[in-house]
Scaffold this motif. Structure first.
Motif, PDB file in Angstrom:
ATOM      1  N   SER A  11      -6.387  -8.346   3.030  1.00 19.30           N
ATOM      2  CA  SER A  11      -5.594  -7.150   3.325  1.00 19.30           C
ATOM      3  C   SER A  11      -5.902  -6.035   2.328  1.00 19.30           C
ATOM      4  O   SER A  11      -6.197  -6.280   1.161  1.00 19.30           O
ATOM      5  N   ASP A  12      -5.791  -4.823   2.820  1.00 14.74           N
ATOM      6  CA  ASP A  12      -5.945  -3.626   1.977  1.00 14.74           C
ATOM      7  C   ASP A  12      -4.530  -3.135   1.659  1.00 14.74           C
ATOM      8  O   ASP A  12      -3.866  -2.574   2.549  1.00 14.74           O
ATOM      9  N   PRO A  13      -4.026  -3.361   0.439  1.00 17.27           N
ATOM     10  CA  PRO A  13      -2.641  -3.005   0.128  1.00 17.27           C
ATOM     11  C   PRO A  13      -2.250  -1.579   0.494  1.00 17.27           C
ATOM     12  O   PRO A  13      -1.186  -1.371   1.091  1.00 17.27           O
ATOM     13  N   PRO A  14      -3.048  -0.541   0.193  1.00 15.52           N
ATOM     14  CA  PRO A  14      -2.638   0.813   0.598  1.00 15.52           C
ATOM     15  C   PRO A  14      -2.520   0.962   2.116  1.00 15.52           C
ATOM     16  O   PRO A  14      -1.622   1.643   2.616  1.00 15.52           O
ATOM     17  N   ALA A  15      -3.398   0.301   2.869  1.00 12.36           N
ATOM     18  CA  ALA A  15      -3.335   0.379   4.331  1.00 12.36           C
ATOM     19  C   ALA A  15      -2.095  -0.351   4.848  1.00 12.36           C
ATOM     20  O   ALA A  15      -1.446   0.108   5.800  1.00 12.36           O
ATOM     21  N   GLU A  16      -1.737  -1.462   4.233  1.00  9.98           N
ATOM     22  CA  GLU A  16      -0.533  -2.194   4.636  1.00  9.98           C
ATOM     23  C   GLU A  16       0.715  -1.371   4.344  1.00  9.98           C
ATOM     24  O   GLU A  16       1.655  -1.347   5.143  1.00  9.98           O
ATOM     25  N   GLU A  17       0.734  -0.698   3.205  1.00  7.69           N
ATOM     26  CA  GLU A  17       1.882   0.161   2.883  1.00  7.69           C
ATOM     27  C   GLU A  17       1.990   1.303   3.886  1.00  7.69           C
ATOM     28  O   GLU A  17       3.085   1.624   4.361  1.00  7.69           O
ATOM     29  N   ALA A  18       0.852   1.914   4.226  1.00  5.59           N
ATOM     30  CA  ALA A  18       0.863   3.007   5.207  1.00  5.59           C
ATOM     31  C   ALA A  18       1.352   2.506   6.566  1.00  5.59           C
ATOM     32  O   ALA A  18       2.112   3.192   7.249  1.00  5.59           O
ATOM     33  N   GLU A  19       0.950   1.295   6.950  1.00  5.23           N
ATOM     34  CA  GLU A  19       1.391   0.727   8.228  1.00  5.23           C
ATOM     35  C   GLU A  19       2.904   0.523   8.227  1.00  5.23           C
ATOM     36  O   GLU A  19       3.587   0.827   9.207  1.00  5.23           O
ATOM     37  N   THR A  20       3.425   0.036   7.115  1.00 10.47           N
ATOM     38  CA  THR A  20       4.861  -0.189   7.005  1.00 10.47           C
ATOM     39  C   THR A  20       5.632   1.117   7.126  1.00 10.47           C
ATOM     40  O   THR A  20       6.643   1.204   7.815  1.00 10.47           O
TER      41      THR A  20
END
Length: 85
Positions: A11-20
């Protein structure tokens, strides 16, 4: 507002945060800018317009291996709508 993402080993943490944040953005927008009718309280102090807005409406939410759809379904059910997941 509850929202989340599934973290995997790649997982790409910044992308996961943006998705959330994207998942929660529509509901947050609705909360931040309520309509005048939504401010009217019923006898129990609950926003009456929100409790009846979904009456006689059916909503289909498609779950693509993401439990967030169940959180959304619960919010929509609170408006009186029938929700199918």
């Amino acid at each position: 507002v509850r929202a989340g993402a599934t973290l995997l080993f790649d997982s790409d943490p910044p992308a996961e945060e943006a998705e959330t944040q994207l998942k929660a953005s529509a509901l947050l927008d609705a909360i931040r800018r309520p309509t005048p009718a939504a401010n009217a309280k019923n006898d129990n102090g609950v926003a009456g317009a929100l409790l009846s807005e979904g009456q006689n409406k059916r909503v289909l939410l498609v779950d693509h291996q993401d439990s967030f759809v169940h959180t959304l379904a619960n919010y929509v059910r609170q408006t009186g709508a029938q929700v199918i997941t």
